[in-house]
Each structure stands twice: as C-alpha cells, then as structure tokens.
Design an enzyme around this catalytic site. Structure first.
Site, PDB file in Angstrom:
ATOM      1  N   GLU B  87     -27.625  59.159  25.260  1.00 38.97           N
ATOM      2  CA  GLU B  87     -26.272  58.795  24.835  1.00 38.97           C
ATOM      3  C   GLU B  87     -25.273  59.860  25.293  1.00 38.97           C
ATOM      4  OE1 GLU B  87     -27.057  57.976  20.646  1.00 38.97           O
ATOM      5  OE2 GLU B  87     -28.603  56.539  21.208  1.00 38.97           O
ATOM      6  N   ARG B 144     -34.857  58.828  25.086  1.00 34.44           N
ATOM      7  CA  ARG B 144     -34.123  58.830  23.809  1.00 34.44           C
ATOM      8  C   ARG B 144     -34.540  59.958  22.866  1.00 34.44           C
ATOM      9  NH1 ARG B 144     -31.969  55.209  19.680  1.00 34.44           N
ATOM     10  NH2 ARG B 144     -33.158  55.294  17.733  1.00 34.44           N
ATOM     11  N   HIS B 214     -23.198  58.912  18.319  1.00 35.74           N
ATOM     12  CA  HIS B 214     -24.176  58.185  19.125  1.00 35.74           C
ATOM     13  C   HIS B 214     -23.469  57.220  20.069  1.00 35.74           C
ATOM     14  CE1 HIS B 214     -27.825  58.770  16.370  1.00 35.74           C
ATOM     15  NE2 HIS B 214     -26.851  59.338  15.702  1.00 35.74           N
TER      16      HIS B 214
END
Lengths: 287, 349
Positions: B87, B144, B214
């Site tokens: 992100e 991630r 995020h």
C-alpha cells in the site's frame, strides 16, 4: 453602578469561574456538559441486533454503503465490461444509491440495485438499474446480471479509435509487453493502455464467473499480454493477469486466451488459474 | 575570470542546497530514512526521531515525534503508515502529513496551538521489511505481510493487521501460513506489532487519537472488526467519521464510505485499530485511501498529490475534533460567556 448590578455581575462571574475547569483527558470532558455534551448512551442492544442481522445474509432494504450491496454492484461493473468493454471503453462502479435483496426459493438470492456507472475513458456517468442473482447450491454456477435504464453509457461510440487500433495490429504491429501494466509506480505506456483495458475486459469474464456474495474482485495488475497470430479476422491475445480478491486479500493469477475485434468485442477462448505460486519466496533470501 | 567565478558559484549552490524532496513520487526505504533524518536536522526543536523497535530482519522501526515545547502535560496523536507493504500511497501520505504540519504551524494559529498541546507520533513505514521486499522487483510488488518465516519454514509472512491482541485469531483470518491474512503464531507474535503495542501501550493515557493508514478502497473504518462488538462511542465515531468524509469530498469530489469494518468491508480481528480502541484511545480510525480498484495498489504517482490533500483534510478534521474536545471546550465557552457578561454589564451601567 448600584449594589444590585454588582451582585448580578459577581454571580455571573462565579458561574464563569466554575466552568473554567481545565479538562485533561477525554473521560473528564463529559462533566463539562455545556461545552461538548457527550453523545447519548448508545442503545447497544439495538446495535448488536443490527449487526447480527447483517451477519445472516442481508435481506430486504440494504444500506447502499455496506458490503452486501457493494459486492453485488461490483458484479454489474464486471458484466458491463465483459459485455460492452473495449480498448476504448471501460466501466467502473461510481456509487450505489439503493439496494434490495431477497431469497429466491431454493435457487439463490436476488439483488435489485440502483447504481451510478462511470465510463472511465470518456468520463461519463449514468444511473442504472440492475439485478444480480447469486445461485446457491453445490454446483459452482456463475452469478447472473441484468442491466436496465443504462442506454446512454452503452451507446458511447469509440468505433473510430477501435477500428484504427484493430487495423494497426491486424496488419502492421504486434503487441508484446515488457513491463507489467500498470508498473510498480502506477504508470502505463500510452501505447499499451488500450491493451491494459482489453486485459481488464477479458478478466471481467473470470471475475464475473468466480464472484460470490463473499468476494470482491478487481484486476490488480497485468503481468503480460502477447498477441498471437490468427487465420480469421479477430485479433488474438494471450495474457497473464493478477486479480485482487478483497475479502481474502489474495492475488489469484490467471492465464487467458481471448480474441477481439470492433465488431465481435472480446471473446474468451480459454482460462486457466495458476497455482498459488510463491516461487519468489522460495528463491529470495532475507534482504 | 567572471566565467570561472560563475561556474564556481553554480557548483557551490548545488553543493550547499539539497534538491527538494519530491513528496509526489514513491520513495524506497533508504530515501524515506534519510528524509526523516533531514527533517529532524531542519527542525531540531520540533522534530525528534524515536527508534522504538526492530523488524523481523532486524531493521530499526522509527517514528517522528513532532511538537512544540510546552510546560503543560501534552497529549498525543498516533499515525502509522505502511503496515501493509504493497500500500505504497500510505507511506507517501505520512510524509506529506509531516510536511504539511511543519509548513503550517508557523502561520496557522490553530496548528500552532495543536502542536503546543499535543505531540504527533508518526511512523512513515511500520512494516519496514515488507515495504523493502515490495521494492525488490516487479514480482514482489504485491507483497502484503511482514517477512518472518512461517512455522514450517515453507511460507513467509504474517499479516501484521491481524496480529494485534484484539480478539486475535477469531474472525477474518486464515490458519494457512501462505494466506495473506495469516494472523501469526499468536497475538503480538511479530516484532513490528510488539513495537507498536509497547510504545503506545506504555503511554496509552496520553493518546487522543490513533490513525492507521492503508489502501485501497476509499473508506474510513471504525472499530470493531468483530461483528459482535460495538465501541462504546460508536455514535461519536460515526459522526466524526462522516464529517471527515465530508471534508474529504470537498477537496476533490472523492467519496469515502464510513462505517465499521464488518458493515462496510469485511469482518476481521487482531487489527491495530481495534487494539488501540481497547486501550481506551477514543478516536481510532483506519483510512483506506484511493482508489476504488482501477489501479488498486499501484496508484499512479500523479494521484499522490490529490490523494494526500484529501486525506489530510479528513485526518485534520479528526485530529482537530480530538484536540478541541480536550483543550478548547471549557475555555472557549467561558470566553464567550464572559464576553456576553461584560456586554451586559456595560448595559446595566
């Protein structure tokens, strides 16, 4: 001034003084009712009931901002792209205005939605009505989508650009990507952009087929797209796409074989899901 | 002779003046680290770097503590970015946020007051190992989790936003260590989650606000991730969240939806936001920045500026609300009342 007035003033001063309590910490603020009154005690029972209701599959009037209507609406986007998308026409879900869900005896659940759809390239918006049906049962049947009241956006004409691209790649040029689309920085070479759109359109067939009420798909990235030779008048492509499934946060990878022409649109010939590969993990040592 | 002088001055100019940091490009970890040091040097009385943990691969996790000197007890605002490696817009926002508050406090009385009453604790990149891994090459871009090895040694990474001690492992997780929502061996099994837990936990009474940044989805999420739990100040969180979303909409017309994770997105457990709320930090929000899935995690660099501008507006609303609830409330009302009384007093005379 007069004694009476002085007393009034002193009395008022006293009130001010007591209010001027320096409050540190959110707990103590609630005593200072005149400043920022604390919100009324929430009815936690009500809230728990509401939450529990949504837990069991949502039925009846849906909150358009909540996930059940949003997930169903996303399918309309995938449907429109699969059916009407092209190198110069790509649809996005703009907003969900309202939604309704109902059980259809023994066969599944039906959603009725009022949404706004957005054609990304021309930047036009239109309100649409749609029906999304999620079949239940053991057989992995695809969801069904029907759209109405959405004619303008579907009539949008990109025929001349599509023809020009088609001619170019039928005769002169061939596509073979070197970079992912988009690259790590979100960049796409302008010459590759129509093929990025095409890959999303083709992927929409997969996303539509694979979707359930418990998933939300987007195309994360096109790893590569290659043009193949054909004997007919279609352009043919082989592409490798990375999807993003929001609920599991996974990146499922698919290979697709598809054709396209301005007249026929996108037709998917073959799809194959790649195994959950972590090759790069096994090879890579800690930095 | 003059030609040589000119060349010399030119050379000295570039030697002395650093090239302006580009807040609207994505930066690798090394550049972010040197930017942090540079900010601390440039604003020595306002910015301090605090090292508060180590990543699995033994890298330092640092935050910037930003605030003006004050004699009274200060409260605190927490912001972390980059708990999820892919992100990239999130660390970009933290850097932009820092620049904004440092630029505005000198001319904006409100910001000056807030920086006097509160310290801002900002972690530009929390998941340092994961972020660096996502920069390795194009095939690692969509990583991630962190980079700690799984139990079998055959898989890597724990989802740090499932690893906190808040209904850990109960919902919205997978026990498969290959899964992108693998919550770890146990609550706060991961050093990155431990770092936040110890730092914020040991000062929890100071914190008014905990914001975790995020992407993507354009959402403002409030606690709790578990559908059976409701925050005691749910109404307040919704109200402040809706107001923040309104502020965001005014900047560039982007709609952000507001609600609990289970209502708006999906149920989950072990999130940093939920843990923070359980520490009685009243205003805890997860920001999911742009976009809605068109570019997803690879948000084009041209969108960094508008995304940061709108998110700043939203974050500032929440922070200002938290500040005013604690510091201004009584004083402002007393001042207003006193002015009215004086006016009355004049008439009575």
């Amino acid at each position: 001034m007069g004694l009476r007035r002085a007393i009034v003033l002193v009395a008022l001063m006293e009130v001010t003084w007591s209010l001027n309590v320096t409050t540190i910490g959110p707990e103590t603020v609630s005593t200072d009712a005149s400043a920022h009154p604390e919100p009324a005690e929430e009815n936690t029972e009500q809230k728990e009931a509401a939450a529990a209701e949504e837990d069991v599959m949502a039925t009846g009037e849906l909150n358009p901002n909540h996930y059940p209507a949003q997930r169903a609406a996303k399918l309309v986007q995938h449907y429109l792209n699969a059916r009407y998308g092209s190198p110069y026409k790509l649809f996005g879900l703009k907003e969900v205005h309202s939604g309704n869900a109902e059980e259809v005896a023994d066969s599944g659940r039906k959603y009725q939605l009022e949404i706004s759809v957005h054609e990304i390239i021309s930047n036009t918006k239109e309100k649409c009505s749609a029906e999304v049906f999620f079949p239940s049962g053991a057989k992995q049947l695809s969801p069904q989508v029907q759209v109405s009241a959405c004619e303008e956006i579907l009539k949008l004409d990109a025929k001349s650009e599509e023809q020009a691209l088609y001619q170019q790649y039928k005769t002169n040029k061939t596509v073979r990507t070197e970079e992912r689309l988009p690259d790590s920085y979100g960049h796409i070479d302008p010459e590759m952009t129509p093929f990025w759109h095409l890959s999303i359109v083709a992927s929409s067939f997969i996303m539509l087929k694979e979707s359930t009420e418990n998933t939300l798909y987007n195309v994360a990235q096109v790893a590569n797209i290659t043009q193949l030779a054909t004997e007919n008048d279609q352009l043919k492509f082989d592409c490798h796409v990375l999807l993003h499934e929001m609920v599991s946060q996974e990146i499922p990878q698919w290979k697709l074989l598809f054709t396209w022409s301005p007249a026929e649109g996108v037709k998917v010939l073959h799809t194959e899901q790649l195994p959950h590969v972590h090759e790069f993990e096994k090879r890579a040592k800690p930095n | 002779m003059t030609d040589n002088l000119e060349t010399l001055y030119f050379f000295l100019f570039f030697l002395v003046n650093k090239v302006e940091y580009d807040y609207f490009q994505y930066h690798p970890m090394e550049e972010i680290s040197s930017w942090m040091s540079q900010m601390a040097k440039q604003y020595p009385d306002v910015v301090a770097i605090v090292d508060y943990g180590k990543s699995y691969e033994n890298r330092t996790i640092s935050l910037m503590r930003i605030g003006l000197k004050s004699d009274t007890k200060k409260k605190a605002i927490w912001m972390d970015c980059g708990i999820h490696a892919r992100e990239w817009i999130a660390p970009a926002f933290c850097q932009y946020f820092v620049r904004q508050i440092l630029q505005t406090y000198k001319t904006d009385a409100k910001m000056e007051a807030m920086m006097t009453n509160m310290d801002f604790y900002i972690t530009p990149v929390l998941n340092v190992d994961g972020y660096m891994f996502s920069w390795k090459n194009s095939s690692t871009r969509l990583w991630r989790k962190n980079r700690s090895p799984g139990p079998s040694g055959d898989c890597y990474g724990t989802d740090l936003n499932r690893n906190f001690d808040a209904n850990w492992g109960t919902i919205g997780v997978s026990s498969d260590c290959n899964s992108d929502i693998y919550p770890g061996r146990g609550p706060i099994s991961e050093p990155e989650a431990q770092a936040v837990t110890y730092f914020v936990g040991s000062r929890k009474e100071d914190f008014l606000c905990f914001l975790t940044i995020h992407s993507y989805g354009q959402l403002l999420l409030i606690p709790y991730g578990h559908p059976d739990f409701t925050a005691s100040n749910y109404n307040e969180l919704m109200k402040v969240g809706e107001e923040a979303a309104e502020a965001i909409l005014k900047v560039h017309g982007k709609k952000y939806r507001v609600g609990t994770s289970p209502a708006v997105l999906y149920p989950n457990s072990g999130s940093s936001r939920d843990w923070a709320r359980m520490q009685d930090i009243p205003l805890t929000f997860t920001f999911e920045l742009r976009d809605n899935g068109t570019y997803g995690f690879e948000l084009p660099q041209e969108e960094i500026q508008p995304t940061c501008e709108e998110a700043y507006s939203g974050a500032l609303h929440i922070i200002t609300y938290a500040h005013d609830k604690t510091f201004n409330g009584a004083a402002a009302t007393a001042a207003a009342l006193w002015t009215t009384l004086l006016a009355l007093g004049v008439h009575l005379m």
